[in-house]
Design a protein around this motif. Structure first.
Motif, PDB file in Angstrom:
ATOM      1  N   ILE A  84       3.687  -2.972 -15.080  1.00 58.01           N
ATOM      2  CA  ILE A  84       3.065  -1.990 -14.185  1.00 58.01           C
ATOM      3  C   ILE A  84       3.911  -0.716 -14.136  1.00 58.01           C
ATOM      4  O   ILE A  84       5.145  -0.779 -14.044  1.00 58.01           O
ATOM      5  N   ARG A  85       3.237   0.408 -14.197  1.00 58.32           N
ATOM      6  CA  ARG A  85       3.914   1.707 -14.214  1.00 58.32           C
ATOM      7  C   ARG A  85       3.466   2.613 -13.073  1.00 58.32           C
ATOM      8  O   ARG A  85       3.862   3.781 -13.024  1.00 58.32           O
ATOM      9  N   GLN A  86       2.660   2.074 -12.170  1.00 53.02           N
ATOM     10  CA  GLN A  86       2.190   2.824 -11.008  1.00 53.02           C
ATOM     11  C   GLN A  86       2.359   1.964  -9.757  1.00 53.02           C
ATOM     12  O   GLN A  86       2.009   0.776  -9.777  1.00 53.02           O
ATOM     13  N   PHE A  87       2.846   2.569  -8.681  1.00 56.27           N
ATOM     14  CA  PHE A  87       3.108   1.817  -7.462  1.00 56.27           C
ATOM     15  C   PHE A  87       2.597   2.589  -6.250  1.00 56.27           C
ATOM     16  O   PHE A  87       2.725   3.814  -6.174  1.00 56.27           O
ATOM     17  N   LEU A  88       2.024   1.839  -5.317  1.00 58.72           N
ATOM     18  CA  LEU A  88       1.582   2.379  -4.037  1.00 58.72           C
ATOM     19  C   LEU A  88       2.324   1.609  -2.954  1.00 58.72           C
ATOM     20  O   LEU A  88       2.066   0.426  -2.726  1.00 58.72           O
ATOM     21  N   ASP A  89       3.279   2.268  -2.312  1.00 56.34           N
ATOM     22  CA  ASP A  89       4.163   1.652  -1.321  1.00 56.34           C
ATOM     23  C   ASP A  89       3.714   2.095   0.064  1.00 56.34           C
ATOM     24  O   ASP A  89       3.959   3.235   0.473  1.00 56.34           O
TER      25      ASP A  89
END
Length: 280
Positions: A84-89
């Motif tokens: 995974i190269r996209q994160f929503l924190d």
């Protein structure tokens, strides 16, 4: 060269930072968490409430640190093992060592991260959260998990993340701040439905079934400070993952989720459930 131009060249997504009311006269969960982690971005009401919690659960500072360690392990796993190269924190908290973008970009420097929090003091520190690698990109949204549709539609998110590709969603020590009557499961489901197959979600949540007496006392203390705090059972926490595939070892105490090194002697010493799931 302007500061704004320099940000864009370094792969940052800038959001105007407007004056905000920090409300330092009342305790806030993000600042209490900062206090437990040994940070300095907290105020007397936060410390007073944090100490009250500690009287009931003496190990709560350790539990806060273990939540932070879980975040690092989960993000590293999602980057290294799931690709995974996209994160929503969401529920970012006050910047400290081992922020999501630091962990993700250490594994893959092109990683992109969007942070979301509703605490004005986190907004005041947003630039620290957006210190991205030159190959990656980060953004911050001042928003509330109570309104997931607004988070998903925010221009800072749509400029930074491609929701047609897998995203790593992190909800660490945040869902307990939404009461049952406000349907936290439904709000999480809105987020899960918006993410592409191959996406993963990582969750931690205080468990009511570790030490019910202590948890009841903490809930009562939080109520005195006009804070919502809802510990939940393991089964209730599992509901947050919907029909996504739970990855090994499933929903387990936070100390027991893929620990670095040897397994802990007492995984239940930190009263938090944790887990990671993948969208098929």
């Amino acid at each position: 060269m302007s500061d704004s131009t320099d940000w864009m060249k370094r792969g940052l997504v800038e959001q105007p930072l407007e004056p905000v009311d920090l409300r330092t006269d009342i305790p806030h969960s993000a600042r209490m968490y900062d206090y437990w982690l040994g940070g300095k971005t907290n105020f007397p009401p936060d410390r007073a409430m944090g100490e009250l919690f500690e009287q009931v659960i003496p190990g709560i500072k350790v539990m806060a640190r273990e939540n932070r360690r879980f975040l690092g392990r989960a993000v590293r796993y999602l980057a290294q093992e799931e690709g995974i190269r996209q994160f929503l924190d969401i529920g970012t908290g006050i910047p400290t060592e081992g922020n999501t973008h630091e962990v993700a970009q250490a594994a893959a420097e092109e990683s992109r991260v969007v942070y979301v929090d509703n605490d004005p003091i986190v907004l005041a520190h947003a630039r620290a959260l957006m210190d991205s690698s030159s190959a990656g990109r980060t953004a911050y949204i001042h928003a509330d998990l109570m309104e997931p549709e607004k988070i998903l539609a925010d221009p800072a998110l749509t400029r930074t993340l491609d929701l047609d590709r897998p995203v790593g969603l992190t909800l660490v020590a945040i869902l307990m701040l939404i009461a049952d009557q406000d349907d936290p499961w439904g709000r999480v489901q809105v987020l899960l439905d918006a993410l592409a197959p191959g996406s993963c979600v990582a969750i931690t949540h205080p468990g009511s079934d570790f030490d019910p007496v202590a948890m009841d006392a903490v809930v009562a203390a939080a109520a005195k400070g006009e804070m919502v705090l809802v510990p939940r059972t393991r089964a209730e926490v599992e509901r947050f993952f919907g029909d996504w595939e739970l990855l090994e070892p499933g929903v387990v105490p936070v100390l027991g989720w893929r620990p670095d090194g040897e397994a802990p002697a007492d995984p239940a010493a930190a009263f938090y459930w944790s887990g990671v799931a993948r969208k098929r």
